[in-house]
Design a protein around this motif. Structure first.
Motif, PDB file in Angstrom:
ATOM      1  N   ASP A  83       0.853  -1.193   0.000  1.00 14.37           N
ATOM      2  CA  ASP A  83       0.000   0.000   0.000  1.00 14.37           C
ATOM      3  C   ASP A  83       0.890   1.244   0.000  1.00 14.37           C
ATOM      4  O   ASP A  83       1.084   1.894   1.014  1.00 14.37           O
ATOM      5  CB  ASP A  83      -0.915  -0.024   1.221  1.00 14.37           C
ATOM      6  N   ASP A  98       0.625   4.276  -1.198  1.00 15.24           N
ATOM      7  CA  ASP A  98       0.101   5.608  -0.881  1.00 15.24           C
ATOM      8  C   ASP A  98      -0.601   5.649   0.487  1.00 15.24           C
ATOM      9  O   ASP A  98      -1.203   6.655   0.865  1.00 15.24           O
ATOM     10  CB  ASP A  98      -0.809   6.141  -1.994  1.00 15.24           C
ATOM     11  N   GLU A 133      -1.085  -0.650  -7.424  1.00 10.08           N
ATOM     12  CA  GLU A 133      -0.253  -1.184  -6.337  1.00 10.08           C
ATOM     13  C   GLU A 133      -0.168  -2.701  -6.422  1.00 10.08           C
ATOM     14  O   GLU A 133       0.885  -3.298  -6.183  1.00 10.08           O
ATOM     15  CB  GLU A 133      -0.817  -0.747  -4.979  1.00 10.08           C
TER      16      GLU A 133
END
Ligand code: CA
Ligand code: CA
Length: 119
Positions: A98, A100, A109
């Protein structure tokens, strides 16, 4: 000489955070029938991603990740995992993939993590 040593000390893994990819791809092919045989690698991944993105918002959240892990455990009762283990697997995925930090795995992702793991 330490030939074959991995810089950075990361152990090499032959499976991704999301389970056994070989099994997962078979799962997709079964779902797709003949159509599944002509899928590209990326299309297979997108199929897998869509299968687990049950609310179709383009992200895998904690609940969907949990369902994804449960899928791979079917037919392998000896590797049945506890809820605690499941939660730590999800934490691990979010921690690693993850990028961000929104608490969900986007398609981008997911794709990056699969590319990374398949080397
Ligand atoms: Ca979703
Ligand atoms: Ca994210």
């Amino acid at each position: 000489m330490a030939s074959g040593a991995i810089p950075g000390g990361q152990p090499e893994e032959d499976h991704s955070n999301y389970g056994d990819m070989g099994k997962a791809k078979e799962f997709v092919k079964e779902h797709m029938g003949d159509k599944g045989k002509s899928l590209t690698e990326k299309e297979e991944l997108l199929m897998l991603f869509s299968l687990h993105d049950s609310n179709k918002d383009g992200h895998l959240d904690g609940i969907e990740l949990r369902a994804a892990f449960s899928d791979y455990k079917q037919g392998a009762p000896e590797s049945a995992v506890s809820l605690e283990t499941m939660m730590s697997m999800i934490d691990h995925v979010l921690d690693e993939d993850d990028t961000d930090n929104d608490g969900k795995i986007s398609w981008e992702e997911y794709l990056i993590s699969q590319k990374y793991h398949e080397g």
